[in-house]
Design a protein around this motif. Structure first.
Motif, PDB file in Angstrom:
ATOM      1  N   ASP A  24       9.641  58.825  79.094  1.00  0.00           N
ATOM      2  CA  ASP A  24       9.665  57.404  79.456  1.00  0.00           C
ATOM      3  C   ASP A  24       9.474  57.210  80.959  1.00  0.00           C
ATOM      4  O   ASP A  24       8.772  56.287  81.387  1.00  0.00           O
ATOM      5  CB  ASP A  24      10.963  56.739  79.004  1.00  0.00           C
ATOM      6  N   LEU A  31       2.176  53.753  84.517  1.00  0.00           N
ATOM      7  CA  LEU A  31       1.811  52.352  84.314  1.00  0.00           C
ATOM      8  C   LEU A  31       1.929  51.560  85.616  1.00  0.00           C
ATOM      9  O   LEU A  31       1.046  50.772  85.954  1.00  0.00           O
ATOM     10  CB  LEU A  31       2.684  51.730  83.225  1.00  0.00           C
ATOM     11  N   SER A  35      -1.366  50.025  87.819  1.00  0.00           N
ATOM     12  CA  SER A  35      -1.420  48.576  87.634  1.00  0.00           C
ATOM     13  C   SER A  35      -2.249  47.866  88.702  1.00  0.00           C
ATOM     14  O   SER A  35      -2.608  46.711  88.541  1.00  0.00           O
ATOM     15  CB  SER A  35      -0.007  47.987  87.652  1.00  0.00           C
ATOM     16  N   SER A 108      14.825  49.932  74.324  1.00  0.00           N
ATOM     17  CA  SER A 108      13.997  49.925  73.116  1.00  0.00           C
ATOM     18  C   SER A 108      14.672  49.116  72.010  1.00  0.00           C
ATOM     19  O   SER A 108      14.090  48.882  70.963  1.00  0.00           O
ATOM     20  CB  SER A 108      13.730  51.357  72.643  1.00  0.00           C
ATOM     21  N   ILE A 127      13.603  43.866  79.723  1.00  0.00           N
ATOM     22  CA  ILE A 127      12.280  44.178  79.164  1.00  0.00           C
ATOM     23  C   ILE A 127      12.434  45.144  78.000  1.00  0.00           C
ATOM     24  O   ILE A 127      13.156  46.138  78.100  1.00  0.00           O
ATOM     25  CB  ILE A 127      11.375  44.804  80.244  1.00  0.00           C
ATOM     26  N   LYS A 129      11.130  48.057  75.651  1.00  0.00           N
ATOM     27  CA  LYS A 129      10.208  49.195  75.723  1.00  0.00           C
ATOM     28  C   LYS A 129       9.296  49.164  74.526  1.00  0.00           C
ATOM     29  O   LYS A 129       9.712  48.720  73.458  1.00  0.00           O
ATOM     30  CB  LYS A 129      11.000  50.509  75.733  1.00  0.00           C
ATOM     31  N   PRO A 130       8.109  49.642  74.639  1.00  0.00           N
ATOM     32  CA  PRO A 130       7.520  50.236  75.826  1.00  0.00           C
ATOM     33  C   PRO A 130       7.081  49.171  76.838  1.00  0.00           C
ATOM     34  O   PRO A 130       6.682  48.067  76.462  1.00  0.00           O
ATOM     35  CB  PRO A 130       6.308  50.991  75.291  1.00  0.00           C
ATOM     36  N   LEU A 131       7.166  49.522  78.100  1.00  0.00           N
ATOM     37  CA  LEU A 131       6.752  48.646  79.187  1.00  0.00           C
ATOM     38  C   LEU A 131       5.266  48.333  79.031  1.00  0.00           C
ATOM     39  O   LEU A 131       4.483  49.213  78.682  1.00  0.00           O
ATOM     40  CB  LEU A 131       7.011  49.359  80.512  1.00  0.00           C
ATOM     41  N   GLN A 132       4.895  47.091  79.277  1.00  0.00           N
ATOM     42  CA  GLN A 132       3.502  46.669  79.123  1.00  0.00           C
ATOM     43  C   GLN A 132       2.971  46.111  80.441  1.00  0.00           C
ATOM     44  O   GLN A 132       3.740  45.812  81.353  1.00  0.00           O
ATOM     45  CB  GLN A 132       3.397  45.615  78.025  1.00  0.00           C
ATOM     46  N   THR A 133       1.669  45.947  80.518  1.00  0.00           N
ATOM     47  CA  THR A 133       1.022  45.452  81.735  1.00  0.00           C
ATOM     48  C   THR A 133       1.584  44.099  82.163  1.00  0.00           C
ATOM     49  O   THR A 133       1.828  43.882  83.340  1.00  0.00           O
ATOM     50  CB  THR A 133      -0.507  45.342  81.516  1.00  0.00           C
ATOM     51  N   LYS A 134       1.842  43.207  81.213  1.00  0.00           N
ATOM     52  CA  LYS A 134       2.383  41.881  81.559  1.00  0.00           C
ATOM     53  C   LYS A 134       3.767  42.005  82.200  1.00  0.00           C
ATOM     54  O   LYS A 134       4.124  41.213  83.069  1.00  0.00           O
ATOM     55  CB  LYS A 134       2.434  40.970  80.334  1.00  0.00           C
ATOM     56  N   ASP A 135       4.547  43.003  81.793  1.00  0.00           N
ATOM     57  CA  ASP A 135       5.870  43.236  82.380  1.00  0.00           C
ATOM     58  C   ASP A 135       5.743  43.707  83.825  1.00  0.00           C
ATOM     59  O   ASP A 135       6.511  43.296  84.691  1.00  0.00           O
ATOM     60  CB  ASP A 135       6.649  44.286  81.575  1.00  0.00           C
TER      61      ASP A 135
END
Length: 183
Positions: A24, A31, A35, A108, A127, A129-135
Motif C-alpha cells: 500500500d 500514485l 500525479s 479499506s 479516503i 482505499k485504494p487511493l485514486q487520482t481524484k483523491d
C-alpha cells in the motif's frame, strides 16, 4: 530568507505516508509522484515512526531534524498495529504547534462511525482505499495554508484569541456573527 522559501516551494508539498503495508505504501507513493502535482513523499511503516518524523515522539518538543522536514500533510492508514491512524491523528491535533498539519485518514473499510469519529477530532478527510487520482488532487488543496479572510459577512469561525476575554461573568455579552452566538 526569500530564497529559502522559493526553494521549499519548488520542491513541492511534503507528504508523510504512514501505512504498515509495504504494498500500500508503494502504491500510494507511486500514485502521488506520478500525479504531476509535485509531491515529495516520505514513507514510514508505523504511527510511532511518523511521530518521530514529526518530532512528536515521547512528548518531546519538535527536534531540529523534524522541523527541517516541514511536513505539509500526513496521509495515514487507519488500521495499523501499535498506534492506529486514529491515535496518530489525535496526537498531531493535540500537539500545540504554530501550524496544524492536515491529516487525511485512509481505510479499506467504509464504516460511517469510524469516519465520523475521525472527522470529529480534526481529520481533513477520510479516503477509501485504494487511493485514486481524484483523491490525490484534493490532497494538494488540504496542504495549502488557509487564506485569512477579512471580508465582512464571512461565515468562517473567529479564532479563539479574537473573542472577548473580559472576565467570566454570565452577565457579559458574547460577540455575535450572522445571528449566531460565539461561545
Amino acid at each position: 530568507m526569500e530564497e529559502v522559501e522559493e526553494e521549499v516551494e519548488s520542491m513541492g508539498l511534503r507528504v508523510l505516508v504512514v501505512d504498515d503495508s509495504p504494498i500500500d505504501r508503494t502504491i500510494v507513493e507511486r500514485l502521488l509522484k506520478k500525479s504531476g502535482e509535485s509531491f515529495e513523499v516520505i514513507t514510514v511503516d508505523s504511527g510511532k515512526k511518523a511521530m518521530e518524523v514529526l518530532g512528536l515522539d515521547e512528548g518531546k518538543a519538535r527536534s531540529p531534524d523534524a522541523s527541517d522536514l516541514k511536513i505539509d500533510i500526513v496521509l495515514t492508514d487507519y488500521c495499523m498495529p501499535g498506534m492506529s491512524g486514529y491515535d496518530l491523528l489525535k496526537a498531531v491535533k493535540e500537539h500545540s504547534c504554530p501550524k496544524s498539519i492536515p491529516v487525511v485518514i485512509m481505510s479499506s473499510e467504509n464504516e460511517p462511525q469510524r469516519i465520523t469519529r475521525c472527522r470529529a477530532i480534526g481529520a481533513q478527510d477520510f479516503i477509501l482505499k485504494p487511493l485514486q487520482t481524484k483523491d490525490v488532487k484534493r490532497l494538494k488543496d488540504y496542504a495549502r495554508p488557509p487564506v485569512p479572510t477579512t471580508q465582512a459577512g464571512s461565515k468562517r469561525k473567529l479564532p479563539l484569541d479574537l473573542t472577548a476575554e473580559t472576565g467570566s461573568g454570565s452577565d457579559q455579552r458574547r460577540p455575535r456573527l450572522a445571528g449566531v452566538a460565539v461561545a
